[in-house]
Write a protein that holds these residues in place. Structure first.
Motif, PDB file in Angstrom:
ATOM      1  N   GLY A  60       0.808  -1.219   0.000  1.00  0.00           N
ATOM      2  CA  GLY A  60       0.000   0.000   0.000  1.00  0.00           C
ATOM      3  C   GLY A  60       0.842   1.271   0.000  1.00  0.00           C
ATOM      4  N   PRO A  61       1.780   1.418   0.947  1.00  0.00           N
ATOM      5  CA  PRO A  61       2.613   2.628   0.956  1.00  0.00           C
ATOM      6  C   PRO A  61       3.423   2.795  -0.327  1.00  0.00           C
ATOM      7  CG  PRO A  61       2.779   1.485   3.055  1.00  0.00           C
ATOM      8  CD  PRO A  61       2.014   0.586   2.137  1.00  0.00           C
ATOM      9  N   ALA A  62       3.877   1.692  -0.921  1.00  0.00           N
ATOM     10  CA  ALA A  62       4.624   1.795  -2.183  1.00  0.00           C
ATOM     11  C   ALA A  62       3.739   2.369  -3.282  1.00  0.00           C
ATOM     12  CB  ALA A  62       5.168   0.422  -2.588  1.00  0.00           C
ATOM     13  N   ASN A  63       2.450   2.001  -3.266  1.00  0.00           N
ATOM     14  CA  ASN A  63       1.529   2.560  -4.255  1.00  0.00           C
ATOM     15  C   ASN A  63       1.293   4.052  -4.039  1.00  0.00           C
ATOM     16  OD1 ASN A  63       1.134   0.293  -5.802  1.00  0.00           O
ATOM     17  ND2 ASN A  63      -0.715  -0.370  -4.725  1.00  0.00           N
ATOM     18  N   LEU A  64       1.558   4.528  -2.819  1.00  0.00           N
ATOM     19  CA  LEU A  64       1.468   5.967  -2.546  1.00  0.00           C
ATOM     20  C   LEU A  64       2.745   6.706  -2.948  1.00  0.00           C
ATOM     21  CD1 LEU A  64      -0.230   6.047   0.983  1.00  0.00           C
ATOM     22  CD2 LEU A  64      -1.298   6.392  -1.251  1.00  0.00           C
ATOM     23  N   GLY A  65       3.759   5.945  -3.348  1.00  0.00           N
ATOM     24  CA  GLY A  65       4.991   6.570  -3.801  1.00  0.00           C
ATOM     25  C   GLY A  65       6.158   6.486  -2.840  1.00  0.00           C
ATOM     26  N   LEU A  66       5.975   5.832  -1.686  1.00  0.00           N
ATOM     27  CA  LEU A  66       7.085   5.706  -0.737  1.00  0.00           C
ATOM     28  C   LEU A  66       8.125   4.752  -1.290  1.00  0.00           C
ATOM     29  CD1 LEU A  66       4.935   7.039   1.155  1.00  0.00           C
ATOM     30  CD2 LEU A  66       5.896   5.648   2.993  1.00  0.00           C
ATOM     31  N   ARG A  67       9.406   5.084  -1.044  1.00  0.00           N
ATOM     32  CA  ARG A  67      10.497   4.259  -1.530  1.00  0.00           C
ATOM     33  C   ARG A  67      11.627   4.251  -0.501  1.00  0.00           C
ATOM     34  NH1 ARG A  67       6.972   3.357  -4.493  1.00  0.00           N
ATOM     35  NH2 ARG A  67       6.916   3.259  -6.787  1.00  0.00           N
ATOM     36  N   GLY A  68      12.527   3.291  -0.648  1.00  0.00           N
ATOM     37  CA  GLY A  68      13.766   3.273   0.107  1.00  0.00           C
ATOM     38  C   GLY A  68      13.583   3.237   1.603  1.00  0.00           C
ATOM     39  N   ALA A  69      14.392   4.039   2.306  1.00  0.00           N
ATOM     40  CA  ALA A  69      14.404   4.024   3.768  1.00  0.00           C
ATOM     41  C   ALA A  69      13.058   4.422   4.355  1.00  0.00           C
ATOM     42  CB  ALA A  69      15.505   4.958   4.288  1.00  0.00           C
ATOM     43  N   GLU A  70      12.365   5.346   3.703  1.00  0.00           N
ATOM     44  CA  GLU A  70      11.056   5.778   4.213  1.00  0.00           C
ATOM     45  C   GLU A  70      10.052   4.628   4.169  1.00  0.00           C
ATOM     46  OE1 GLU A  70       7.839   9.458   3.640  1.00  0.00           O
ATOM     47  OE2 GLU A  70       9.361   9.076   2.102  1.00  0.00           O
ATOM     48  N   LEU A  71      10.071   3.860   3.093  1.00  0.00           N
ATOM     49  CA  LEU A  71       9.171   2.716   2.975  1.00  0.00           C
ATOM     50  C   LEU A  71       9.542   1.641   3.995  1.00  0.00           C
ATOM     51  CD1 LEU A  71       6.898   1.193   1.550  1.00  0.00           C
ATOM     52  CD2 LEU A  71       8.574   0.432  -0.157  1.00  0.00           C
ATOM     53  N   ASP A  72      10.843   1.377   4.136  1.00  0.00           N
ATOM     54  CA  ASP A  72      11.292   0.369   5.107  1.00  0.00           C
ATOM     55  C   ASP A  72      10.849   0.742   6.520  1.00  0.00           C
ATOM     56  OD1 ASP A  72      12.489  -1.025   3.072  1.00  0.00           O
ATOM     57  OD2 ASP A  72      14.511  -0.252   3.465  1.00  0.00           O
ATOM     58  N   ALA A  73      10.957   2.024   6.863  1.00  0.00           N
ATOM     59  CA  ALA A  73      10.576   2.476   8.197  1.00  0.00           C
ATOM     60  C   ALA A  73       9.073   2.321   8.416  1.00  0.00           C
ATOM     61  CB  ALA A  73      10.991   3.932   8.398  1.00  0.00           C
ATOM     62  N   ARG A  74       8.289   2.606   7.380  1.00  0.00           N
ATOM     63  CA  ARG A  74       6.836   2.480   7.492  1.00  0.00           C
ATOM     64  C   ARG A  74       6.443   1.016   7.717  1.00  0.00           C
ATOM     65  NH1 ARG A  74       2.359   5.483   5.400  1.00  0.00           N
ATOM     66  NH2 ARG A  74       3.780   7.269   5.340  1.00  0.00           N
ATOM     67  N   VAL A  75       7.090   0.100   7.019  1.00  0.00           N
ATOM     68  CA  VAL A  75       6.808  -1.329   7.174  1.00  0.00           C
ATOM     69  C   VAL A  75       7.188  -1.798   8.574  1.00  0.00           C
ATOM     70  CG1 VAL A  75       7.457  -3.645   6.403  1.00  0.00           C
ATOM     71  CG2 VAL A  75       7.017  -1.844   4.714  1.00  0.00           C
ATOM     72  N   SER A  76       8.362  -1.414   9.031  1.00  0.00           N
ATOM     73  CA  SER A  76       8.808  -1.826  10.363  1.00  0.00           C
ATOM     74  C   SER A  76       7.881  -1.281  11.445  1.00  0.00           C
ATOM     75  CB  SER A  76      10.241  -1.333  10.606  1.00  0.00           C
ATOM     76  OG  SER A  76      11.146  -1.967   9.734  1.00  0.00           O
ATOM     77  N   GLU A  77       7.458  -0.046  11.284  1.00  0.00           N
ATOM     78  CA  GLU A  77       6.551   0.572  12.252  1.00  0.00           C
ATOM     79  C   GLU A  77       5.246  -0.208  12.351  1.00  0.00           C
ATOM     80  OE1 GLU A  77       3.885   4.067  11.127  1.00  0.00           O
ATOM     81  OE2 GLU A  77       5.430   5.080  12.297  1.00  0.00           O
ATOM     82  N   ALA A  78       4.668  -0.549  11.199  1.00  0.00           N
ATOM     83  CA  ALA A  78       3.382  -1.247  11.187  1.00  0.00           C
ATOM     84  C   ALA A  78       3.508  -2.646  11.775  1.00  0.00           C
ATOM     85  CB  ALA A  78       2.833  -1.318   9.760  1.00  0.00           C
ATOM     86  N   LEU A  79       4.564  -3.363  11.427  1.00  0.00           N
ATOM     87  CA  LEU A  79       4.741  -4.716  11.955  1.00  0.00           C
ATOM     88  C   LEU A  79       5.009  -4.703  13.455  1.00  0.00           C
ATOM     89  CD1 LEU A  79       6.766  -6.404   9.084  1.00  0.00           C
ATOM     90  CD2 LEU A  79       4.441  -6.965   9.821  1.00  0.00           C
ATOM     91  N   ASP A  80       5.767  -3.718  13.915  1.00  0.00           N
ATOM     92  CA  ASP A  80       6.031  -3.623  15.356  1.00  0.00           C
ATOM     93  C   ASP A  80       4.752  -3.337  16.131  1.00  0.00           C
ATOM     94  OD1 ASP A  80       8.694  -4.152  14.954  1.00  0.00           O
ATOM     95  OD2 ASP A  80       9.346  -2.057  15.095  1.00  0.00           O
ATOM     96  N   LEU A  81       3.843  -2.553  15.541  1.00  0.00           N
ATOM     97  CA  LEU A  81       2.585  -2.227  16.220  1.00  0.00           C
ATOM     98  C   LEU A  81       1.738  -3.469  16.484  1.00  0.00           C
ATOM     99  CD1 LEU A  81       1.508   1.061  14.379  1.00  0.00           C
ATOM    100  CD2 LEU A  81       2.095   0.845  16.805  1.00  0.00           C
ATOM    101  N   VAL A  82       1.864  -4.479  15.636  1.00  0.00           N
ATOM    102  CA  VAL A  82       1.067  -5.693  15.816  1.00  0.00           C
ATOM    103  C   VAL A  82       1.905  -6.854  16.343  1.00  0.00           C
ATOM    104  CG1 VAL A  82      -0.549  -4.994  14.016  1.00  0.00           C
ATOM    105  CG2 VAL A  82       1.374  -6.491  13.419  1.00  0.00           C
ATOM    106  N   GLY A  83       3.144  -6.569  16.746  1.00  0.00           N
ATOM    107  CA  GLY A  83       3.998  -7.602  17.329  1.00  0.00           C
ATOM    108  C   GLY A  83       4.459  -8.660  16.356  1.00  0.00           C
TER     109      GLY A  83
END
Length: 254
Positions: free
Chosen positions: A108-131
């Motif tokens: 989803g975030p990639a479809n919004l145009g996120l790339r690289g470190a910003e995309l990686d951080a968004r993925v890590s944040e979301a996965l950490d929120l759900v353990g």
């Protein structure tokens, strides 16, 4: 003044076959609230949810998400609405289709145009929120059903939605997975609309409940009060588990 995440005003809708599914529904949910949407099968719950992100339209009334009106003919507005309204489907396999968990959450975030470190951080944040940070590189189909349910939540959280809509989130979960999901949802700082037949879960997670029946809101109040009204439950085909006392459970936090 309370900020509003969701405002539904006078929403009425009929399907092309003439079936009237909603009759002037009014619903306002404040930012950060957790609200259970209860009702029997055929009450109009799914029809209402599909209006929140513009999948259904053509009736009368208005829907606003974070102050932005859902206008299906406006492509740019609809794109933003669908980012703001994150729907977690009943079957997580409807949302998980990429080779790895990381790829699914990044989609989803990639479809919004996120790339690289910003995309990686968004993925890590979301996965950490759900353990689920430790399964990022695993194929989703190697996970348990309960784990896949939490990853499905992460795919939506990665979009940083205004409101998280969960469709029967506890269906097919064993007791431990149900508790784990509760703990995840309880920890999230996001508005939640929980569509469920699991009345004890609604009481545990959501301080407020709305009962939809016959396409209309028939009750809206504190979950403990709603579930404590035996006549209301009987009239709208809602049943508590045998021997369950709503007064025995600490209600969800505001």
């Amino acid at each position: 003044m309370i900020e509003v995440s969701l405002e539904v005003a006078g929403l009425a809708f009929a399907y092309p076959d003439g079936h009237q599914a909603l009759f002037g529904v009014d619903l306002t949910i404040g930012r950060g609230e957790r609200v259970a949407l209860l009702g029997p099968n055929g009450a109009g719950k799914t029809t209402l949810v599909l209006h929140l992100n513009g999948i259904l339209s053509g009736g009368v009334g208005t829907v606003r998400v974070g102050g932005l009106e859902v206008r299906p003919g406006d492509r740019d507005t609809l794109r933003e609405i669908r980012r703001r309204v994150g729907i977690v489907f009943q079957d997580p396999d409807d949302q998980l289709f990429m080779p790895t968990v990381r790829d699914d959450v990044a989609f989803g975030p990639a479809n919004l145009g996120l790339r690289g470190a910003e995309l990686d951080a968004r993925v890590s944040e979301a996965l950490d929120l759900v353990g689920m940070g430790d399964v990022a590189d695993r194929p989703p189909h190697h996970l348990s059903f309960g784990q896949r349910r939490r990853v499905a939540v992460a795919t939506v959280l990665a979009m940083r939605p205004e409101i998280l809509v969960l469709d029967e989130p506890t269906s097919n979960l064993d007791p431990a997975s149900r508790r784990e999901l509760h703990d995840v949802l309880d920890s999230l700082d996001v508005t939640q609309l929980v569509v469920t037949h699991d009345l004890p879960f609604a009481l545990q997670l959501c301080p407020r409940s709305v009962v939809l029946s016959g396409g209309a809101v028939v009750a809206d109040g504190a979950t403990a009060d709603v579930l404590g009204d035996a006549d209301l439950l009987a009239a709208h085909r809602l049943e508590l588990p045998y021997g369950f006392d709503p007064r025995s459970v600490a209600p969800g936090r505001p």
